[in-house]
Design an enzyme around this catalytic site. Structure first.
Site, PDB file in Angstrom:
ATOM      1  N   LYS A  67     -40.747  30.830 -36.140  1.00 26.71           N
ATOM      2  CA  LYS A  67     -40.921  30.950 -34.691  1.00 26.71           C
ATOM      3  C   LYS A  67     -40.034  29.934 -33.942  1.00 26.71           C
ATOM      4  CE  LYS A  67     -45.641  32.786 -35.046  1.00 26.71           C
ATOM      5  NZ  LYS A  67     -47.018  32.707 -34.507  1.00 26.71           N
ATOM      6  N   TYR A 102     -46.241  41.940 -30.335  1.00 25.24           N
ATOM      7  CA  TYR A 102     -47.621  41.429 -30.347  1.00 25.24           C
ATOM      8  C   TYR A 102     -48.582  42.299 -29.532  1.00 25.24           C
ATOM      9  CZ  TYR A 102     -46.285  37.154 -32.818  1.00 25.24           C
ATOM     10  OH  TYR A 102     -45.863  36.255 -33.767  1.00 25.24           O
ATOM     11  N   ASN A 122     -47.008  27.700 -33.978  1.00 28.05           N
ATOM     12  CA  ASN A 122     -47.414  27.433 -35.360  1.00 28.05           C
ATOM     13  C   ASN A 122     -46.368  27.803 -36.411  1.00 28.05           C
ATOM     14  OD1 ASN A 122     -47.738  30.152 -35.094  1.00 28.05           O
ATOM     15  ND2 ASN A 122     -49.912  30.212 -35.584  1.00 28.05           N
ATOM     16  N   HIS A 159     -44.663  33.277 -38.648  1.00 25.80           N
ATOM     17  CA  HIS A 159     -45.480  34.486 -38.634  1.00 25.80           C
ATOM     18  C   HIS A 159     -45.550  35.033 -40.049  1.00 25.80           C
ATOM     19  CE1 HIS A 159     -46.958  38.498 -37.553  1.00 25.80           C
ATOM     20  NE2 HIS A 159     -46.048  38.963 -38.396  1.00 25.80           N
ATOM     21  N   GLU A 178     -43.676  45.961 -38.998  1.00 22.83           N
ATOM     22  CA  GLU A 178     -42.965  44.795 -38.457  1.00 22.83           C
ATOM     23  C   GLU A 178     -41.549  44.676 -39.029  1.00 22.83           C
ATOM     24  OE1 GLU A 178     -47.139  42.340 -37.772  1.00 22.83           O
ATOM     25  OE2 GLU A 178     -45.727  41.623 -39.274  1.00 22.83           O
TER      26      GLU A 178
HETATM   27  O1  CDP Z   1     -50.326  34.506 -36.824  1.00 24.31           O
HETATM   28  P1  CDP Z   1     -51.712  34.815 -37.353  1.00 24.31           P
HETATM   29  O2  CDP Z   1     -51.792  36.184 -37.984  1.00 24.31           O
HETATM   30  O3  CDP Z   1     -52.223  33.723 -38.242  1.00 24.31           O
HETATM   31  O4  CDP Z   1     -52.683  34.801 -36.089  1.00 24.31           O
HETATM   32  P2  CDP Z   1     -53.086  35.967 -35.062  1.00 24.31           P
HETATM   33  O5  CDP Z   1     -54.545  35.865 -34.839  1.00 24.31           O
HETATM   34  O6  CDP Z   1     -52.534  37.286 -35.515  1.00 24.31           O
HETATM   35  O7  CDP Z   1     -52.378  35.526 -33.725  1.00 24.31           O
HETATM   36  C1  CDP Z   1     -50.984  35.743 -33.541  1.00 24.31           C
HETATM   37  C2  CDP Z   1     -50.386  34.502 -32.931  1.00 24.31           C
HETATM   38  O8  CDP Z   1     -50.946  34.290 -31.636  1.00 24.31           O
HETATM   39  C3  CDP Z   1     -50.693  33.191 -33.673  1.00 24.31           C
HETATM   40  O9  CDP Z   1     -49.870  32.970 -34.794  1.00 24.31           O
HETATM   41  C4  CDP Z   1     -50.455  32.168 -32.571  1.00 24.31           C
HETATM   42  O10 CDP Z   1     -49.064  31.939 -32.367  1.00 24.31           O
HETATM   43  C5  CDP Z   1     -51.016  32.899 -31.352  1.00 24.31           C
HETATM   44  N1  CDP Z   1     -52.409  32.511 -31.077  1.00 24.31           N
HETATM   45  C6  CDP Z   1     -52.693  31.621 -30.028  1.00 24.31           C
HETATM   46  O11 CDP Z   1     -51.769  31.191 -29.334  1.00 24.31           O
HETATM   47  N2  CDP Z   1     -54.001  31.242 -29.766  1.00 24.31           N
HETATM   48  C7  CDP Z   1     -55.009  31.728 -30.504  1.00 24.31           C
HETATM   49  N3  CDP Z   1     -56.251  31.351 -30.233  1.00 24.31           N
HETATM   50  C8  CDP Z   1     -54.751  32.615 -31.567  1.00 24.31           C
HETATM   51  C9  CDP Z   1     -53.448  32.990 -31.823  1.00 24.31           C
HETATM   52 MG    MG Z   2     -51.574  38.050 -37.178  1.00 24.72          MG
END
Ligand code: CDP
Ligand code: MG
Length: 139
Positions: free
Chosen positions: A11, A51, A114, A117, A128
């Site tokens: 990212k 997203y 973070n 991805h 994707e």
């Molecule tokens: O990336 P991952 O699959 O672990 O998490 P997700 O639940 O699919 O969320 C996608 C992305 O949204 C995360 O990797 C974060 O960058 C962001 N996110 C956030 O900003 N705040 C949250 N509470 C949850 C996710």
């Molecule tokens: Mg995810």
């Protein structure tokens, strides 16, 4: 795609912090083979589409703005059990909860920024990967 491939992005925070090399090293060390890769930048529109599934979530606007804020590295990775093993390698979404030694524990700044991805299912990995690499030769 058949269960042995996943899709990842380094990212904008990971790229900006100079962590492309370190993150790719962790990925290779864990036994993943890179079958496609590019340095690119998402427009707000493309980040929003990528997203889309999170559209209703409170963090969606911030996420789209962050993901289009600078260059990313997109890649397709190959390994047996790729999706689950890669999720294990990157660690929890929130770096405060990520296991020591995982990519997010090492390089993520926050739950939003973070570092990486990782696809969450074989089906989404295929979607994707096609989103970024449709028509691209895979190696
Ligand atoms: O990336 P991952 O699959 O672990 O998490 P997700 O639940 O699919 O969320 C996608 C992305 O949204 C995360 O990797 C974060 O960058 C962001 N996110 C956030 O900003 N705040 C949250 N509470 C949850 C996710
Ligand atoms: Mg995810």
């Amino acid at each position: 795609m058949s269960g042995n491939r996943t899709f990842t992005m380094i990212k904008p925070d990971g790229v900006a912090a100079g962590n492309i090399g370190a993150i790719l090293h962790k990925i290779n060390e864990a036994g993943f083979r890179i079958v496609a890769m590019k340095l690119t930048k998402l427009s707000e529109e493309k980040a929003g589409a990528f997203y889309e599934v999170h559209k209703a979530r409170s963090f969606y606007g911030e996420l789209v703005s962050f993901m289009s804020s600078g260059p990313i590295v997109a890649a397709i990775l190959e390994k047996e059990n790729a999706v689950a093993d890669f999720r294990e390698l990157i660690g929890a979404t929130n770096p405060a909860e990520a296991k020591p030694g995982t990519i997010r524990a090492l390089y993520a700044k926050s739950i939003g920024e973070n570092a990486v991805h990782g696809s969450d299912s074989d089906e989404n990995a295929a979607i994707e990967a096609a989103f970024h690499f449709a028509g691209t030769e895979l190696f």
